[in-house]
Write a protein that holds these residues in place. Structure first.
Motif, PDB file in Angstrom:
ATOM      1  N   GLY A  10       0.814  -1.281   0.206  1.00  0.00           N
ATOM      2  CA  GLY A  10      -0.030  -0.026   0.047  1.00  0.00           C
ATOM      3  C   GLY A  10       0.796   1.246   0.117  1.00  0.00           C
ATOM      4  O   GLY A  10       0.505   2.408  -0.367  1.00  0.00           O
ATOM      5  N   LEU A  11       1.937   1.134   0.388  1.00  0.00           N
ATOM      6  CA  LEU A  11       2.870   2.359   0.395  1.00  0.00           C
ATOM      7  C   LEU A  11       3.828   2.561  -1.034  1.00  0.00           C
ATOM      8  O   LEU A  11       4.537   3.259  -1.004  1.00  0.00           O
ATOM      9  CB  LEU A  11       3.753   2.333   1.648  1.00  0.00           C
ATOM     10  N   LEU A  12       3.754   1.317  -1.863  1.00  0.00           N
ATOM     11  CA  LEU A  12       4.372   1.460  -2.966  1.00  0.00           C
ATOM     12  C   LEU A  12       3.579   2.347  -3.961  1.00  0.00           C
ATOM     13  O   LEU A  12       2.375   2.555  -3.995  1.00  0.00           O
ATOM     14  CB  LEU A  12       4.524   0.127  -3.634  1.00  0.00           C
ATOM     15  N   PRO A  13       4.319   3.072  -4.776  1.00  0.00           N
ATOM     16  CA  PRO A  13       3.553   3.893  -5.832  1.00  0.00           C
ATOM     17  C   PRO A  13       2.681   2.821  -6.810  1.00  0.00           C
ATOM     18  O   PRO A  13       2.905   1.881  -7.012  1.00  0.00           O
ATOM     19  CB  PRO A  13       4.523   4.579  -6.820  1.00  0.00           C
ATOM     20  N   SER A  14       1.621   3.516  -7.056  1.00  0.00           N
ATOM     21  CA  SER A  14       0.774   2.669  -8.036  1.00  0.00           C
ATOM     22  C   SER A  14       0.571   3.315  -9.464  1.00  0.00           C
ATOM     23  O   SER A  14       0.486   4.663  -9.526  1.00  0.00           O
ATOM     24  CB  SER A  14      -0.723   2.819  -7.356  1.00  0.00           C
ATOM     25  N   VAL A  15       0.875   2.476 -10.450  1.00  0.00           N
ATOM     26  CA  VAL A  15       0.730   2.851 -11.616  1.00  0.00           C
ATOM     27  C   VAL A  15      -0.350   2.157 -12.428  1.00  0.00           C
ATOM     28  O   VAL A  15      -0.284   0.870 -12.580  1.00  0.00           O
ATOM     29  CB  VAL A  15       2.071   2.493 -12.700  1.00  0.00           C
ATOM     30  N   VAL A  52       8.308  -0.828 -11.152  1.00  0.00           N
ATOM     31  CA  VAL A  52       7.649  -0.773  -9.729  1.00  0.00           C
ATOM     32  C   VAL A  52       7.518  -2.050  -9.030  1.00  0.00           C
ATOM     33  O   VAL A  52       7.892  -2.356  -8.025  1.00  0.00           O
ATOM     34  CB  VAL A  52       6.404   0.334  -9.653  1.00  0.00           C
ATOM     35  N   GLU A  53       6.828  -3.053  -9.798  1.00  0.00           N
ATOM     36  CA  GLU A  53       6.856  -4.228  -9.481  1.00  0.00           C
ATOM     37  C   GLU A  53       8.201  -5.015  -9.165  1.00  0.00           C
ATOM     38  O   GLU A  53       8.272  -5.563  -8.079  1.00  0.00           O
ATOM     39  CB  GLU A  53       5.795  -5.103 -10.272  1.00  0.00           C
ATOM     40  N   MET A  54       8.891  -4.745 -10.009  1.00  0.00           N
ATOM     41  CA  MET A  54      10.413  -5.510  -9.851  1.00  0.00           C
ATOM     42  C   MET A  54      11.163  -4.619  -8.742  1.00  0.00           C
ATOM     43  O   MET A  54      11.636  -5.596  -8.034  1.00  0.00           O
ATOM     44  CB  MET A  54      11.339  -5.219 -11.153  1.00  0.00           C
ATOM     45  N   ARG A  55      10.762  -3.548  -8.577  1.00  0.00           N
ATOM     46  CA  ARG A  55      11.663  -2.804  -7.379  1.00  0.00           C
ATOM     47  C   ARG A  55      11.082  -3.553  -6.009  1.00  0.00           C
ATOM     48  O   ARG A  55      11.642  -3.719  -5.092  1.00  0.00           O
ATOM     49  CB  ARG A  55      11.303  -1.226  -7.411  1.00  0.00           C
ATOM     50  N   GLY A  56       9.684  -3.795  -5.866  1.00  0.00           N
ATOM     51  CA  GLY A  56       9.037  -4.253  -4.811  1.00  0.00           C
ATOM     52  C   GLY A  56       9.519  -5.692  -4.500  1.00  0.00           C
ATOM     53  O   GLY A  56      10.037  -6.140  -3.394  1.00  0.00           O
ATOM     54  N   THR A  57       9.666  -6.560  -5.662  1.00  0.00           N
ATOM     55  CA  THR A  57      10.206  -7.739  -5.516  1.00  0.00           C
ATOM     56  C   THR A  57      11.563  -7.712  -5.077  1.00  0.00           C
ATOM     57  O   THR A  57      11.990  -8.701  -4.092  1.00  0.00           O
ATOM     58  CB  THR A  57      10.183  -8.595  -7.050  1.00  0.00           C
ATOM     59  N   THR A  58      12.241  -6.933  -5.598  1.00  0.00           N
ATOM     60  CA  THR A  58      13.615  -6.734  -5.344  1.00  0.00           C
ATOM     61  C   THR A  58      14.033  -6.528  -3.607  1.00  0.00           C
ATOM     62  O   THR A  58      14.755  -7.072  -3.056  1.00  0.00           O
ATOM     63  CB  THR A  58      14.589  -5.862  -6.004  1.00  0.00           C
ATOM     64  N   LEU A  59      13.149  -5.681  -3.201  1.00  0.00           N
ATOM     65  CA  LEU A  59      13.317  -5.309  -1.873  1.00  0.00           C
ATOM     66  C   LEU A  59      12.782  -6.241  -0.833  1.00  0.00           C
ATOM     67  O   LEU A  59      13.469  -6.482   0.232  1.00  0.00           O
ATOM     68  CB  LEU A  59      12.328  -3.867  -1.757  1.00  0.00           C
ATOM     69  N   LEU A  60      11.810  -7.184  -1.360  1.00  0.00           N
ATOM     70  CA  LEU A  60      11.358  -8.358  -0.507  1.00  0.00           C
ATOM     71  C   LEU A  60      12.454  -9.283  -0.480  1.00  0.00           C
ATOM     72  O   LEU A  60      12.497  -9.943   0.518  1.00  0.00           O
ATOM     73  CB  LEU A  60       9.951  -8.830  -1.005  1.00  0.00           C
ATOM     74  N   ARG A  61      13.031  -9.518  -1.605  1.00  0.00           N
ATOM     75  CA  ARG A  61      14.396 -10.611  -1.505  1.00  0.00           C
ATOM     76  C   ARG A  61      15.259  -9.979  -0.883  1.00  0.00           C
ATOM     77  O   ARG A  61      15.851 -10.974  -0.012  1.00  0.00           O
ATOM     78  CB  ARG A  61      14.800 -10.634  -2.994  1.00  0.00           C
ATOM     79  N   VAL A  62      15.588  -8.712  -0.869  1.00  0.00           N
ATOM     80  CA  VAL A  62      16.737  -8.280   0.153  1.00  0.00           C
ATOM     81  C   VAL A  62      16.258  -8.245   1.542  1.00  0.00           C
ATOM     82  O   VAL A  62      17.072  -8.861   2.324  1.00  0.00           O
ATOM     83  CB  VAL A  62      17.065  -6.880  -0.290  1.00  0.00           C
ATOM     84  N   ALA A  63      15.360  -8.178   2.028  1.00  0.00           N
ATOM     85  CA  ALA A  63      14.686  -8.238   3.415  1.00  0.00           C
ATOM     86  C   ALA A  63      14.839  -9.610   3.674  1.00  0.00           C
ATOM     87  O   ALA A  63      15.038  -9.754   4.851  1.00  0.00           O
ATOM     88  CB  ALA A  63      13.180  -7.570   3.322  1.00  0.00           C
ATOM     89  N   GLU A  64      14.194 -10.480   2.941  1.00  0.00           N
ATOM     90  CA  GLU A  64      14.370 -11.886   3.316  1.00  0.00           C
ATOM     91  C   GLU A  64      15.735 -12.445   3.616  1.00  0.00           C
ATOM     92  O   GLU A  64      15.944 -13.030   4.565  1.00  0.00           O
ATOM     93  CB  GLU A  64      13.787 -12.682   2.158  1.00  0.00           C
TER      94      GLU A  64
END
Length: 197
Positions: A10-15, A52-64
């Motif tokens: 919900g905090l990610l930009p939406s396109v 934007v979707e790829m950035r979210g996926t990358t952030l999730l992978r890094v956090a994990e």
């Protein structure tokens, strides 16, 4: 213990693409330059949405990856952090170190110990003594603070005594490193801390 990492989307930009634009492209209402113009805009919007979707996926992978590499944090908090470089995690994830750096910039992780900057989980080592003697700088600062908090006011611990106490706990730290951390924590020398009763 099972730890889950999730991205608050919900905090990610939406396109989104206007359905009317899709309808115009799908039908025969537009031709020539107008159709080409709208096609270019729709394609650009799709590319931004995918980025934007790829950035979210990358952030999730890094956090994990961070949580996987810092397992003691979940039980011990900041004092459980171990040395971890962005370069090492990037290699493990098949990413560039600069990608990891951009992914964690300005991002936070909600943990049982509060909301912390994701960058804080990347800690340099305080020791050249190998994995067994290495500790994350934040963990050593916390340990130094704990040792000083628990000292006798009439007989404060010298930097050398703190080095010995840390060594007894398996942390190989130089005296000058203890002095540096003590100063960073705003703690005066043992001579200045001594209280006569």
């Amino acid at each position: 213990d099972l730890v889950s990492v999730e991205l608050v989307r919900g905090l990610l930009p939406s396109v989104t693409i206007d359905p009317m634009a899709e309808e115009l492209l799908g039908g025969g209402a537009l031709e020539g330059e107008a159709r080409a113009y709208l096609r270019g805009k729709v394609d650009r919007a799709r590319a931004v949405s995918e980025a934007v979707e790829m950035r979210g996926t990358t952030l999730l992978r890094v956090a994990e990856g961070v949580i996987r590499r810092q397992p003691r944090f979940m039980s011990d908090g900041l004092s459980g952090l171990r040395p971890l470089s962005m370069t090492d995690l990037a290699a493990e994830l098949g990413l560039a170190a600069s990608t990891v750096s951009r992914a964690v910039a300005g991002k936070f992780l909600q943990t049982p110990f509060g909301i912390l900057p994701l960058r804080q989980f990347f800690q340099s080592s305080t020791s050249a003594g190998g994995e067994s003697g290495a500790a994350a700088t934040e963990a050593v600062r916390i340990r130094v603070q704990q040792l000083i908090d628990g000292e006798e006011p009439s007989s404060p611990l010298s930097d050398e005594a703190i080095v010995e106490a840390l060594g007894g706990a398996g942390l190989l730290i130089a005296r000058r490193t203890v002095a540096k951390y003590r100063k960073e924590l705003g703690i005066p020398s043992s001579y200045q801390r001594k209280r006569h009763l």
